[in-house]
Design a protein around this motif. Structure first.
Motif, PDB file in Angstrom:
ATOM      1  N   VAL A 195       0.845  -1.196   0.000  1.00 10.78           N
ATOM      2  CA  VAL A 195       0.000   0.000   0.000  1.00 10.78           C
ATOM      3  C   VAL A 195       0.879   1.244   0.000  1.00 10.78           C
ATOM      4  CG1 VAL A 195      -1.854   1.226   1.174  1.00 10.78           C
ATOM      5  CG2 VAL A 195      -1.784  -1.277   1.257  1.00 10.78           C
TER       6      VAL A 195
ATOM      7  N   TYR B 208      -8.142   5.881   2.844  1.00 11.13           N
ATOM      8  CA  TYR B 208      -8.071   4.420   2.701  1.00 11.13           C
ATOM      9  C   TYR B 208      -8.217   3.721   4.056  1.00 11.13           C
ATOM     10  CZ  TYR B 208      -6.215  -0.234   1.950  1.00 11.13           C
ATOM     11  OH  TYR B 208      -6.074  -1.607   1.929  1.00 11.13           O
TER      12      TYR B 208
ATOM     13  N   LEU C 299      -8.120  -0.420   5.312  1.00 11.63           N
ATOM     14  CA  LEU C 299      -8.035  -1.835   4.945  1.00 11.63           C
ATOM     15  C   LEU C 299      -9.304  -2.537   5.416  1.00 11.63           C
ATOM     16  CD1 LEU C 299      -6.243  -4.243   3.898  1.00 11.63           C
ATOM     17  CD2 LEU C 299      -5.549  -4.535   6.273  1.00 11.63           C
TER      18      LEU C 299
END
Ligand SMILES: [Zn+2]
Length: 181
Positions: free
Chosen positions: A32, A76, A78
């Motif tokens: 990432v 973002y 996860l």
């Protein structure tokens, strides 16, 4: 795998040299990267800037070429245990990584700070910082957010025992190393 930012000491293990080619160290992992952090170093590399030297072509680009990069934005997540807190300044889009578990929060602070003195003096930015003023703004904002909470801070360049808590002290802050005693 999360990279808080794309400097050599935070990306060096992304790749290994195999048969003369830089390839992902972990062939099954997703890596990432912040989208704009990646774009900034791509642009720096394109104009022949050094630093970052070989970091972009050797440790970042091969991940994207292998299809293993996840280029993400500030928001973002996860899942509900791993999220990002944007803390730009040390690098174009440096991010801290939040870990939430059982009602507790820990933050991998990357290079938001390199020494505990930067809690007392949040305006003292490290020499390699991309934007020293923005780096100080990010530190103050982050310290104010976590001060006097039980958020565990993990600043990767601090000496053992590394992990600690931030305490407010007037307009400054203190770093309290957390020891086992
Ligand atoms: Zn760095």
């Amino acid at each position: 795998m999360f990279c808080t930012h794309l400097h050599i000491d935070h990306t060096g293990w992304n790749t290994v040299l195999r048969d003369g080619r830089w390839v992902p160290t972990f062939p099954n992992a997703k890596y990432v990267f912040h989208k704009k952090e990646y774009a900034a170093w791509e642009a720096e590399h394109a104009r022949g800037a050094n630093p970052p030297g070989t970091v972009f072509p050797n440790n970042c680009l091969p991940i994207v070429e292998a299809g293993q990069a996840l280029l993400v934005d500030d928001d973002y997540a996860l899942d509900d245990t791993i999220t990002l807190t944007p803390t730009p300044g040390h690098s174009p889009c440096h991010c801290c990584v939040n870990i939430f578990s059982r009602g507790q929060r820990a933050v991998v602070a990357g290079d938001l700070m390199h020494h505990a003195i930067q809690c007392r003096e949040p305006d003292w930015s490290a020499k390699p910082d991309w934007d020293a003023k923005q780096s100080a703004v990010s530190r103050r904002k982050f310290f104010a957010e976590v001060a006097d909470t039980d958020t565990l801070i993990l600043p990767v360049h601090f000496p053992a025992p590394t992990v600690g808590l931030i305490k407010a002290d007037g307009s400054a802050f203190d770093y309290r190393f957390k020891r086992d005693d």
